[in-house]
Scaffold this motif. Sequence first.
Motif, PDB file in Angstrom:
ATOM      1  N   SER A   1       4.746  -7.476   5.077  1.00 52.32           N
ATOM      2  CA  SER A   1       3.909  -8.415   5.846  1.00 52.32           C
ATOM      3  C   SER A   1       4.474  -9.836   5.801  1.00 52.32           C
ATOM      4  N   MET A   2       5.373 -10.079   4.849  1.00 56.10           N
ATOM      5  CA  MET A   2       5.975 -11.418   4.766  1.00 56.10           C
ATOM      6  C   MET A   2       7.133 -11.579   5.746  1.00 56.10           C
TER       7      MET A   2
ATOM      8  N   GLU B   1      11.784  -4.149  -5.177  1.00 54.74           N
ATOM      9  CA  GLU B   1      10.891  -3.278  -4.402  1.00 54.74           C
ATOM     10  C   GLU B   1      11.008  -3.479  -2.894  1.00 54.74           C
ATOM     11  N   TYR B   2      11.326  -4.685  -2.460  1.00 58.58           N
ATOM     12  CA  TYR B   2      11.451  -4.913  -1.021  1.00 58.58           C
ATOM     13  C   TYR B   2      12.883  -4.638  -0.569  1.00 58.58           C
TER      14      TYR B   2
ATOM     15  N   GLY C   1      -1.608 -10.172   6.836  1.00 57.99           N
ATOM     16  CA  GLY C   1      -0.702  -9.125   7.276  1.00 57.99           C
ATOM     17  C   GLY C   1      -0.069  -9.498   8.591  1.00 57.99           C
ATOM     18  N   ARG C   2       0.631  -8.525   9.205  1.00 54.63           N
ATOM     19  CA  ARG C   2       1.359  -8.790  10.437  1.00 54.63           C
ATOM     20  C   ARG C   2       0.389  -9.079  11.576  1.00 54.63           C
TER      21      ARG C   2
ATOM     22  N   GLU D   1       0.499   1.983  -5.958  1.00 56.88           N
ATOM     23  CA  GLU D   1       0.611   0.530  -6.223  1.00 56.88           C
ATOM     24  C   GLU D   1       1.864  -0.031  -5.547  1.00 56.88           C
ATOM     25  N   ARG D   2       2.913   0.740  -5.690  1.00 55.84           N
ATOM     26  CA  ARG D   2       4.191   0.317  -5.114  1.00 55.84           C
ATOM     27  C   ARG D   2       4.104   0.235  -3.583  1.00 55.84           C
TER      28      ARG D   2
ATOM     29  N   ARG E   1      10.111 -16.138   1.696  1.00 53.61           N
ATOM     30  CA  ARG E   1       8.654 -16.261   1.701  1.00 53.61           C
ATOM     31  C   ARG E   1       8.062 -15.684   0.406  1.00 53.61           C
TER      32      ARG E   1
ATOM     33  N   ALA F   1       1.455  -0.416  -1.865  1.00 55.91           N
ATOM     34  CA  ALA F   1       0.667  -1.610  -1.523  1.00 55.91           C
ATOM     35  C   ALA F   1       1.537  -2.867  -1.613  1.00 55.91           C
ATOM     36  N   ARG F   2       2.353  -2.913  -2.646  1.00 56.54           N
ATOM     37  CA  ARG F   2       3.233  -4.089  -2.798  1.00 56.54           C
ATOM     38  C   ARG F   2       4.260  -4.127  -1.676  1.00 56.54           C
ATOM     39  N   ARG F   3       4.753  -2.954  -1.330  1.00 55.70           N
ATOM     40  CA  ARG F   3       5.759  -2.910  -0.259  1.00 55.70           C
ATOM     41  C   ARG F   3       5.152  -3.402   1.063  1.00 55.70           C
ATOM     42  N   MET F   4       3.888  -2.969   1.292  1.00 54.76           N
ATOM     43  CA  MET F   4       3.194  -3.438   2.502  1.00 54.76           C
ATOM     44  C   MET F   4       3.070  -4.962   2.492  1.00 54.76           C
ATOM     45  N   ALA F   5       2.764  -5.464   1.309  1.00 50.96           N
ATOM     46  CA  ALA F   5       2.614  -6.924   1.192  1.00 50.96           C
ATOM     47  C   ALA F   5       3.947  -7.617   1.478  1.00 50.96           C
ATOM     48  N   PHE F   6       5.021  -7.049   0.934  1.00 52.00           N
ATOM     49  CA  PHE F   6       6.338  -7.662   1.174  1.00 52.00           C
ATOM     50  C   PHE F   6       6.723  -7.574   2.648  1.00 52.00           C
TER      51      PHE F   6
ATOM     52  N   THR G   1      -6.058  -5.369   1.681  1.00 54.14           N
ATOM     53  CA  THR G   1      -5.191  -5.000   0.552  1.00 54.14           C
ATOM     54  C   THR G   1      -3.962  -5.904   0.524  1.00 54.14           C
ATOM     55  N   VAL G   2      -3.358  -6.064   1.706  1.00 57.47           N
ATOM     56  CA  VAL G   2      -2.155  -6.902   1.792  1.00 57.47           C
ATOM     57  C   VAL G   2      -2.463  -8.324   1.353  1.00 57.47           C
TER      58      VAL G   2
ATOM     59  N   VAL H   1      -2.889  -8.382  -2.428  1.00 54.10           N
ATOM     60  CA  VAL H   1      -1.618  -8.177  -3.140  1.00 54.10           C
ATOM     61  C   VAL H   1      -0.724  -9.405  -3.001  1.00 54.10           C
ATOM     62  N   ARG H   2      -0.705  -9.979  -1.800  1.00 57.81           N
ATOM     63  CA  ARG H   2       0.110 -11.183  -1.604  1.00 57.81           C
ATOM     64  C   ARG H   2      -0.388 -12.328  -2.470  1.00 57.81           C
TER      65      ARG H   2
ATOM     66  N   LEU I   1       1.238   4.849  -9.719  1.00 59.29           N
ATOM     67  CA  LEU I   1       2.317   3.849  -9.599  1.00 59.29           C
ATOM     68  C   LEU I   1       2.900   3.849  -8.189  1.00 59.29           C
TER      69      LEU I   1
END
Lengths: 192, 193
Positions: free
Chosen positions: B57-58, A151-152, A113-114, B47-48, A50, B50-55, A128-129, A132-133, B44
């Motif tokens: 959420s995927m 990062e993931y 988000g979820r 920011e990281r 995704r 926030a990006r992790r949350m976004a990931f 925010t999500v 950022v997405r 940083l």
Amino acid sequence: MSDDVKAFEPAGAPSAAQPVSGGGTPSEVTVRLFEEAVRNHSRRLLAIARAVVGTRASPEDVVQQAITNLFQHRERYDWHEPGGLLKRAVVNEALRILRQPKMSMVADDHPDGRDDDDPASGLLENETVRRVRAAIDKLPEHYRSALVLCEYDNMPYAEIATTLGASVPQVKTWIFRARRQLAEMLKDYANA
Amino acid sequence: MSLSDSDLELLENHLDGELSVADEEALRDRMNIEPELGAMLETLRSERDARRMAFVSMEPDDATVERFNGYASREIQRLDRESFWKRTSKTLRFISAAAACLVIGFSVGRIMNSGVLNPKPGERAGGINDPNVVEVVLTDDNGHEIGVQRFPSRERANEFINDVDQWHQKARIQQQQMNDPNVIRTSAPEEQF
């Protein structure tokens, strides 16, 4: 770094193989291990797919195709440590799909988000999500792939380089630029 | 707060856990005397996050994962069955080809030995059991069989018999002439030019 991401070796190479549970022919054992690997990693694989393809393809289709491709050559690999191999296959399949000239858009499953998030607790978080997405989706595909793996999935730079078929300095550059571009795109939102 | 790209990269590498021990120590020393480095590190980090949350959420929900796992499992089983039949049919093809080669070889050998392609002397290509074949038995003056001549039809056999009879008659006349004492020969036949 994640414990399930380890170097995999071709079948037959000496490795610290774990005992296979259950009996059966080597072919049956391979199929069982393969199925187990897919089941254990499917959530992360779908998320990676995704992240890389965004809304330009269905992550299920990407992962399914990657799995099918891997299954055709399943005898070549050691399925006791399949995490890295599966992720590599999914990222490569996602990038291959992105390189195809025509792409139909698919619906974003969780644009805010979820779904199971508590609505009261997460309004700001969801916003925010979402932002950022959206920003991640605007990044060049290689930046996005490198960033999601870093990062993931907490992959080391060297493994990301192997997965994406690039050099380590190149990967470092992609990740650094991806972060800077995201920071730039989200600057206004962050300041607000 | 403004830092150079190399400082930002240093901090990001630190957060990624990719700095060597020496570089980590050097960074720690610098952060003690440069507070903006520490502040930027916090930025940083957020920011990281926030990006992790976004990931995260995927990630698909449990129902999607279950559905996908079921589908993937069925697909793997299907591919496995397919590859089994591919392997089996390949083996069967090989066995069939070997059997076909044996049958062809055996048949060719049989044909060669039966004489259809290589008839024995005095035998006709049509085979000895051909109902149209007419056999003429050749005998010597004492009635002993000296050979069998086969013909495709009765007419050809009769022609042959007539030819042989005529030849015998001529030979008999010549023999009689040779033995007649009233006939005077001027020279032996081999002396005539």
